[in-house]
Design an enzyme around this catalytic site. Structure first.
Site, PDB file in Angstrom:
ATOM      1  N   GLU A 381       0.952  -1.052  -0.047  1.00 22.12           N
ATOM      2  CA  GLU A 381      -0.041  -0.145   0.440  1.00 22.12           C
ATOM      3  C   GLU A 381       1.079   1.433  -0.028  1.00 22.12           C
ATOM      4  OE1 GLU A 381      -3.163  -1.827  -0.673  1.00 22.12           O
ATOM      5  OE2 GLU A 381      -4.163   0.026   0.114  1.00 22.12           O
ATOM      6  N   GLY A 382       2.039   1.046  -0.866  1.00 19.68           N
ATOM      7  CA  GLY A 382       2.599   2.151  -0.850  1.00 19.68           C
ATOM      8  C   GLY A 382       3.869   2.305   0.612  1.00 19.68           C
TER       9      GLY A 382
HETATM   10  C1  FAD Z   1       3.551  -9.714   0.450  1.00 25.72           C
HETATM   11  C2  FAD Z   1       3.152  -9.002  -0.973  1.00 25.72           C
HETATM   12  C3  FAD Z   1       1.725  -8.645  -0.937  1.00 25.72           C
HETATM   13  C4  FAD Z   1       1.485  -7.027  -1.423  1.00 25.72           C
HETATM   14  N1  FAD Z   1      -0.269  -7.411  -1.783  1.00 25.72           N
HETATM   15  C5  FAD Z   1      -0.257  -6.739  -3.190  1.00 25.72           C
HETATM   16  C6  FAD Z   1      -2.165  -6.678  -3.206  1.00 25.72           C
HETATM   17  O1  FAD Z   1      -2.481  -7.238  -2.794  1.00 25.72           O
HETATM   18  N2  FAD Z   1      -2.296  -6.009  -4.409  1.00 25.72           N
HETATM   19  C7  FAD Z   1      -0.855  -5.259  -5.122  1.00 25.72           C
HETATM   20  O2  FAD Z   1      -1.330  -4.708  -6.638  1.00 25.72           O
HETATM   21  N3  FAD Z   1       0.014  -5.307  -5.117  1.00 25.72           N
HETATM   22  C8  FAD Z   1       0.966  -5.621  -3.666  1.00 25.72           C
HETATM   23  N4  FAD Z   1       2.148  -5.948  -3.217  1.00 25.72           N
HETATM   24  C9  FAD Z   1       2.687  -5.001  -3.902  1.00 25.72           C
HETATM   25  C10 FAD Z   1       3.330  -4.032  -3.600  1.00 25.72           C
HETATM   26  O3  FAD Z   1       2.363  -2.944  -3.148  1.00 25.72           O
HETATM   27  C11 FAD Z   1       4.731  -3.124  -4.318  1.00 25.72           C
HETATM   28  O4  FAD Z   1       5.753  -4.193  -3.888  1.00 25.72           O
HETATM   29  C12 FAD Z   1       4.849  -1.921  -3.115  1.00 25.72           C
HETATM   30  O5  FAD Z   1       4.639  -0.832  -4.092  1.00 25.72           O
HETATM   31  C13 FAD Z   1       7.017  -2.283  -3.590  1.00 25.72           C
HETATM   32  O6  FAD Z   1       6.410  -1.710  -5.685  1.00 25.72           O
HETATM   33  P1  FAD Z   1       7.593  -2.992  -6.024  1.00 25.72           P
HETATM   34  O7  FAD Z   1       7.908  -3.704  -4.753  1.00 25.72           O
HETATM   35  O8  FAD Z   1       7.954  -2.716  -7.419  1.00 25.72           O
HETATM   36  O9  FAD Z   1       8.984  -1.756  -5.393  1.00 25.72           O
HETATM   37  P2  FAD Z   1       9.770  -0.298  -6.666  1.00 25.72           P
HETATM   38  O10 FAD Z   1       8.653   0.175  -6.622  1.00 25.72           O
HETATM   39  O11 FAD Z   1      10.873  -1.337  -7.196  1.00 25.72           O
HETATM   40  O12 FAD Z   1      10.567  -0.281  -4.886  1.00 25.72           O
HETATM   41  C14 FAD Z   1      12.100  -0.646  -5.403  1.00 25.72           C
HETATM   42  C15 FAD Z   1      12.669   0.633  -3.712  1.00 25.72           C
HETATM   43  O13 FAD Z   1      12.973   2.050  -4.260  1.00 25.72           O
HETATM   44  C16 FAD Z   1      12.275   2.930  -3.760  1.00 25.72           C
HETATM   45  N5  FAD Z   1      11.539   3.536  -4.440  1.00 25.72           N
HETATM   46  C17 FAD Z   1      10.651   3.479  -5.265  1.00 25.72           C
HETATM   47  N6  FAD Z   1      10.505   4.994  -5.570  1.00 25.72           N
HETATM   48  C18 FAD Z   1      10.767   5.554  -5.120  1.00 25.72           C
HETATM   49  C19 FAD Z   1      10.454   7.321  -5.426  1.00 25.72           C
HETATM   50  N7  FAD Z   1       9.865   8.321  -5.751  1.00 25.72           N
HETATM   51  N8  FAD Z   1      11.238   7.510  -4.325  1.00 25.72           N
HETATM   52  C20 FAD Z   1      11.939   7.276  -3.487  1.00 25.72           C
HETATM   53  N9  FAD Z   1      12.214   5.900  -3.077  1.00 25.72           N
HETATM   54  C21 FAD Z   1      11.291   5.426  -4.227  1.00 25.72           C
HETATM   55  C22 FAD Z   1      10.628   2.295  -2.444  1.00 25.72           C
HETATM   56  O14 FAD Z   1      11.181   2.762  -1.395  1.00 25.72           O
HETATM   57  C23 FAD Z   1      11.604   0.608  -2.294  1.00 25.72           C
HETATM   58  O15 FAD Z   1      12.156   0.866  -1.342  1.00 25.72           O
HETATM   59  C24 FAD Z   1       2.790  -6.422  -2.439  1.00 25.72           C
HETATM   60  C25 FAD Z   1       3.742  -6.712  -1.758  1.00 25.72           C
HETATM   61  C26 FAD Z   1       4.289  -7.714  -0.813  1.00 25.72           C
HETATM   62  C27 FAD Z   1       5.960  -8.251  -0.773  1.00 25.72           C
END
Ligand code: FAD
Length: 404
Positions: A381-382
């Site tokens: 959720e962000g």
């Molecule tokens: C167990 C689990 C359950 C989940 N359930 C759901 C679900 O039900 N539905 C769904 O849609 N998603 C779900 N998610 C996905 C989750 O919401 C995403 O993993 C999350 O939004 C982060 O995206 P990412 O993993 O692609 O990381 P990325 O976006 O690739 O980020 C990697 C790192 O870079 C940082 N970062 C990225 N952009 C910026 C910026 N502009 N400035 C500073 N830092 C930044 C992030 O904070 C993070 O530390 C789930 C994830 C997990 C692990």
């Protein structure tokens, strides 16, 4: 004005949720942590009981039945379903976050449906369990970058969805998946809409279930959408692409769900603190609330510092939920609550493990598990960084294009 007491009408709900956490969740917590991907069948009976009580909106799960914002002309202060849901979640996550996320018919997709569905859709999807699929391999934090497409087929009156979705909580177990897709990538975020897809749809193909660090009771699925046909009546909200309104429709869901995730973190934090306080007392370290922290032992002083962070996270969470109930714009407060509670939860869980030494690290107690479970609450959720970005944009009055 916000009243910081638990509203009288919700006191029984808090008590019931606590009882469920203590008598149902905690005893099976370890079992479903060890047996990842096994369905916690004990929750079926509980869910049926909840269905029989007020449409399931009282001691529900993450997807409250009623996070809808309706203006009924009432000008008084309201404590509604956002507040009751957050209070219930705090108690249930004192029990187990993974099991809360596994509660039938209480998925985050239910929250999206409750927030933006029209009356006909609300009726049609009532009683179903809905997961939420936003994240893709190339689109996590930046949800505006999603590539899943939705093309309208005039001949059949259906949308045809193609793409890939990953990390879908309850994706395997739910009846429905709310899928975010774009009607036209060239129109940017305004063209992103959400579609309710039946889990049994042959075009929605389960690719795999993830293995995870924590919340192992909760299933996390990856899907391929392969010419997945969805009736046009399953689009949530307006099919029009309004470039002035941009992302507002779909993003509105987050203002309702972020306080709920913050509530999960608050509940888990309290679980860690209570157990640690008991273990410290057994080791002869009493926390004295009448003496300055600096004149107490290092362990007691650290405990007091953690408790003040917990209290700050809890109050921010209640404020964000209260604002949602009272139809006040709460994007800023929802992100503040999520950022503070998520960070506090991870920080407190790890510090409690350290303070309790081998008892914190071993599997005899639940502290080591809670430290693993905590991390997700600062991620989904962000992430922490994204919440801080949203807060900065709001405080500085900058758009997402101006502050990335
Ligand atoms: C167990 C689990 C359950 C989940 N359930 C759901 C679900 O039900 N539905 C769904 O849609 N998603 C779900 N998610 C996905 C989750 O919401 C995403 O993993 C999350 O939004 C982060 O995206 P990412 O993993 O692609 O990381 P990325 O976006 O690739 O980020 C990697 C790192 O870079 C940082 N970062 C990225 N952009 C910026 C910026 N502009 N400035 C500073 N830092 C930044 C992030 O904070 C993070 O530390 C789930 C994830 C997990 C692990």
């Amino acid at each position: 004005m916000i009243n910081l007491e638990i509203p009288k009408k919700f006191v029984p709900l808090v008590g019931q949720a606590h009882q469920v956490a203590e008598e149902v969740f905690r005893p099976i917590s370890r079992k479903y942590d060890a047996d990842e991907h096994a369905y916690p069948k004990e929750l079926d009976m509980l869910a049926a009981l909840i269905d029989g009580m007020n449409d399931g909106s009282d001691i529900g799960g993450a997807g409250a039945a009623g996070v809808r914002r309706t203006d009924n002309g009432d000008t008084g202060v309201r404590n509604g379903s956002n507040m009751s849901t957050v209070l219930g979640i705090i108690e249930l996550c004192w029990g187990d976050v993974g099991l809360l996320l596994s509660m039938p018919r209480q998925g985050l997709g239910n929250s999206a449906i409750a927030s933006v569905a029209n009356d006909e859709q609300l009726e049609r999807f009532r009683g179903k369990w809905a997961a939420m699929a936003i994240t893709e391999p190339e689109a996590g934090s930046d949800s505006a970058a999603i590539r899943t497409t939705a093309e309208y087929d005039e001949a059949t009156g259906e949308y045809v969805l193609n793409g890939e979705k990953i990390y879908v909580t309850s994706g395997e177990r739910a009846d429905l998946v709310v899928v975010w897709a774009t009607l036209d990538r060239s129109l940017g975020r305004a063209a992103i809409k959400s579609f309710v897809v039946e889990r049994s749809n042959p075009g929605l193909k389960l690719d795999r279930l993830e293995h995870k660090l924590g919340i192992r009771a909760s299933d996390t699925a990856a899907f391929i959408l392969d010419n997945c046909r969805v009736p046009r009546e399953n689009l949530l909200g307006s099919p029009e692409v309004d470039v002035r309104r941009g992302f507002a429709g779909v993003m509105q869901t987050f203002d309702n769900t972020r306080p709920l995730v913050a509530g999960m973190a608050v509940g888990l934090t309290r679980a860690c603190l209570e157990l640690t306080q008991r273990l410290l007392a057994e080791a002869g370290v009493e926390v004295d609330y009448d003496k300055p922290a600096a004149s107490q032992s290092a362990a007691a002083a650290e405990y007091l510092a953690m408790e003040s962070d917990y209290e700050a996270a809890r109050l921010l969470t209640l404020e964000a939920a209260w604002m949602a109930d009272n139809a006040k714009p709460n994007s800023l407060q929802a992100s503040m609550a999520k950022a503070k509670a998520g960070r506090t939860c991870v920080d407190v869980a790890l510090r409690c493990v350290r303070l309790c030494g081998s008892l914190g690290f071993g599997e005899e107690l639940l502290l080591e598990k809670w430290a693993r479970d905590a991390k997700i609450l600062d991620l989904f959720e962000g992430t922490q960084q994204i919440q801080l970005l949203i807060i900065a944009r709001q405080l500085l009055g900058k758009s997402s294009a101006e502050l990335k």
